[in-house]
Every structure is written in structure tokens, then in C-alpha cells.
Design a protein around this motif. Structure first.
Motif, PDB file in Angstrom:
ATOM      1  N   ASP A  15       0.912  -1.148   0.103  1.00  0.00           N
ATOM      2  CA  ASP A  15      -0.139   0.032   0.036  1.00  0.00           C
ATOM      3  C   ASP A  15       1.076   1.473   0.085  1.00  0.00           C
ATOM      4  OD1 ASP A  15      -2.020   1.956   0.607  1.00  0.00           O
ATOM      5  OD2 ASP A  15      -1.526   1.629   2.739  1.00  0.00           O
ATOM      6  N   ASP A  17      -0.266   5.155   0.804  1.00  0.00           N
ATOM      7  CA  ASP A  17      -0.511   5.998   1.776  1.00  0.00           C
ATOM      8  C   ASP A  17      -0.412   5.511   3.172  1.00  0.00           C
ATOM      9  OD1 ASP A  17      -1.818   8.964   0.728  1.00  0.00           O
ATOM     10  OD2 ASP A  17      -1.919   6.979  -0.665  1.00  0.00           O
ATOM     11  N   GLY A  18      -0.051   6.101   4.059  1.00  0.00           N
ATOM     12  CA  GLY A  18       0.391   5.679   5.451  1.00  0.00           C
ATOM     13  C   GLY A  18       1.038   4.288   5.713  1.00  0.00           C
ATOM     14  N   THR A  19       1.600   3.788   4.563  1.00  0.00           N
ATOM     15  CA  THR A  19       2.497   2.459   4.635  1.00  0.00           C
ATOM     16  C   THR A  19       3.941   2.991   4.219  1.00  0.00           C
ATOM     17  OG1 THR A  19       0.381   1.105   4.030  1.00  0.00           O
ATOM     18  CG2 THR A  19       2.790  -0.043   3.904  1.00  0.00           C
ATOM     19  N   ASN A 171      -2.017  -0.647   5.935  1.00  0.00           N
ATOM     20  CA  ASN A 171      -2.317   0.109   7.115  1.00  0.00           C
ATOM     21  C   ASN A 171      -3.681   0.343   7.194  1.00  0.00           C
ATOM     22  OD1 ASN A 171      -2.447   2.254   5.259  1.00  0.00           O
ATOM     23  ND2 ASN A 171      -2.161   3.583   7.128  1.00  0.00           N
ATOM     24  N   GLY A 172      -4.635   0.283   6.147  1.00  0.00           N
ATOM     25  CA  GLY A 172      -5.960   0.831   6.052  1.00  0.00           C
ATOM     26  C   GLY A 172      -7.168   0.306   5.506  1.00  0.00           C
ATOM     27  N   ASP A 175      -7.260  -1.649   2.196  1.00  0.00           N
ATOM     28  CA  ASP A 175      -6.588  -2.776   2.017  1.00  0.00           C
ATOM     29  C   ASP A 175      -7.348  -4.193   2.354  1.00  0.00           C
ATOM     30  OD1 ASP A 175      -4.158  -1.388   1.435  1.00  0.00           O
ATOM     31  OD2 ASP A 175      -3.968  -0.908   3.836  1.00  0.00           O
TER      32      ASP A 175
END
Ligand SMILES: [Mg+2]
Length: 241
Positions: A15, A17-19, A171-172, A175
Motif C-alpha cells: 500500500d 498512503d500511510g504505509t 495499514n488501512g 487494504d
């Protein structure tokens, strides 16, 4: 005669964004340039299943007032988890394919990777154009999924074969579709909670340093294997096609 042993190859999906990045760039982008109240309401409706993934992006984009120069300047400030580069280097030197799957937008993925000296990583995401002081979203990957604009579950199925073991790092919420088909899952934040609540086996991680250490150990010990529930899900998906 016994069945011939098939050599399993890992295929890694990550992923963005944020990963890979420390924060969710897409979310911050629309909060900065769009109407925050409309955005939060749309996200709630999406989480409740009342709005599709592409519907959410279209709402977000419809409220954004931004030029390309402003957008690029804003997103270049986002940091990545620098240990992602070590993980990528390990995969490359081991001949393991790694792709990025994102339900965000190509313009910032391309830019952030390039600013951080990361070249040549295939990625699959939505696309956009800056037109007349706003942003127009394009959806190059259509699937039957109602939750996602670019469904990572669809992408994982499209890009893997029977001899491959799917490794997924995320992370979200976006996913969720991918992890049902993944054999080895690395999860944090919302994805970790989702895996906990749904009895999906996962490895927790904070950074790619953790992912690298664990992944290396799995490979060294010959512990790379398919997850039974994921295999069943993949079979179901192929049959229903
Ligand atoms: Mg994410």
C-alpha cells in the motif's frame, strides 16, 4: 507417484498512503484543498457502505480548489518510511517482484517516490488531471468492487498466478479487499484492527525494518506458504468470474 513439488515464489504488494509514506497523503491533500466538512461526511458514508470508492473520490475532487503547482508543492513535504528502500533493495536483490497498490492518485505517488530516489517500481492507482483550478479524477481500473475505486483485491488476483505466494503490506480500510486473498499479511493501524476483528492471520509491524526482518526470516526458514483461507477465497473469485 507423489505430486511434483512446485516451487512457490513470493510476490509482494505494498500500500502507499500511510504505509510507504508516514501519513495519508491523499487524505491530507483533499483536507487541505477541499471542503473538510463535506469530506468527513463522505468518508463516514463510504465507511458505512453508502458511498462507493469512486463515489468518495469524486466527492473529494469536486470540492478541491488547487493548481498543479500548489499540489506538487504540498505533497513534496510528505516523508516516507526510509526503511522502505532497504526492503525494496532486499526484494530486488532476491529477485522478488514488488508492486505498489493504491486507491489514491498517481501524481503524488510518482512524485514522492521520485523525490526520494525510488525509481522503477510498478504501481497501480487512480489517475487525475489538474484542470481549471481543480482536479479531475480518472479510474483506469474498473472492477465489480463497490468499496474501492482501484480495488486492491482485484489487482492482487490479476497480477498473481498459482505458483505465487501473495505477500501484502498495508495499514488501512482500502487494504481489506486485498488481504482476503493474501497469504502473508503485514498490518498496522486500521488494517491490524480489521484483521483482529475478522480472525485474519497477520504480522504486526511499525516500519519496513520490522517487515524486512520478519520476511527475511520467513524465507530463510523456508516458511513461505499459502494460507488456506486465502486460497479458498481466490478459488471462489476465479470461479465466479
Ligand atoms: Mg494506506
Amino acid at each position: 507417484m507423489g505430486a511434483r513439488a512446485v516451487k512457490l515464489t513470493p510476490k509482494v504488494f505494498v500500500d502507499f498512503d500511510g504505509t510507504i509514506t508516514k501519513h495519508d497523503v491523499g487524505n491530507a491533500f483533499f483536507r487541505k484543498f477541499g471542503d473538510e466538512a463535506k469530506l468527513l461526511a463522505a468518508i463516514d458514508r463510504w465507511k458505512a457502505g453508502e458511498l462507493s470508492g469512486s463515489g468518495l473520490l469524486l466527492v473529494e475532487a469536486s470540492t478541491a480548489v488547487v493548481t498543479e503547482a500548489e499540489a506538487v508543492k504540498f505533497i513534496e513535504g510528505f516523508e516516507i518510511d526510509v526503511s522502505f528502500k532497504d526492503f525494496l533493495g532486499f526484494c530486488r536483490s532476491s529477485g522478488i517482484e514488488l508492486s505498489i497498490l493504491s486507491d489514491g492518485l498517481a501524481f503524488y505517488i510518482e512524485r514522492i517516490l521520485s523525490v526520494n530516489g525510488i525509481e522503477g517500481v510498478p504501481f497501480y492507482s487512480n489517475r487525475s488531471q489538474f484542470i481549471d483550478g481543480g482536479i479531475k479524477i480518472e479510474f483506469p481500473y474498473e472492477s465489480d468492487c463497490t468499496k474501492c475505486a482501484n480495488c486492491k483485491g482485484y489487482q492482487v488476483l490479476t497480477h498473481t498466478g498459482a505458483d505465487e505466494v501473495i505477500v501484502y503490506i498495508g495499514n488501512g480500510y482500502s487494504d481489506r479487499c486485498a488481504v482476503q486473498y493474501a497469504d502473508s499479511i503485514f498490518a498496522k493501524d486500521d488494517l491490524l484492527r480489521y484483521c483482529e476483528e475478522n480472525g485474519v492471520t497477520y504480522f504486526p509491524y511499525d516500519s519496513f525494518q520490522d517487515v524486512l526482518a520478519k520476511f527475511r526470516k520467513i524465507l530463510e526458514r523456508g516458511k513461505l506458504r499459502k494460507r488456506h483461507r486465502a486460497e479458498l477465497k481466490r478459488r471462489e473469485a476465479y470461479i465466479s468470474e
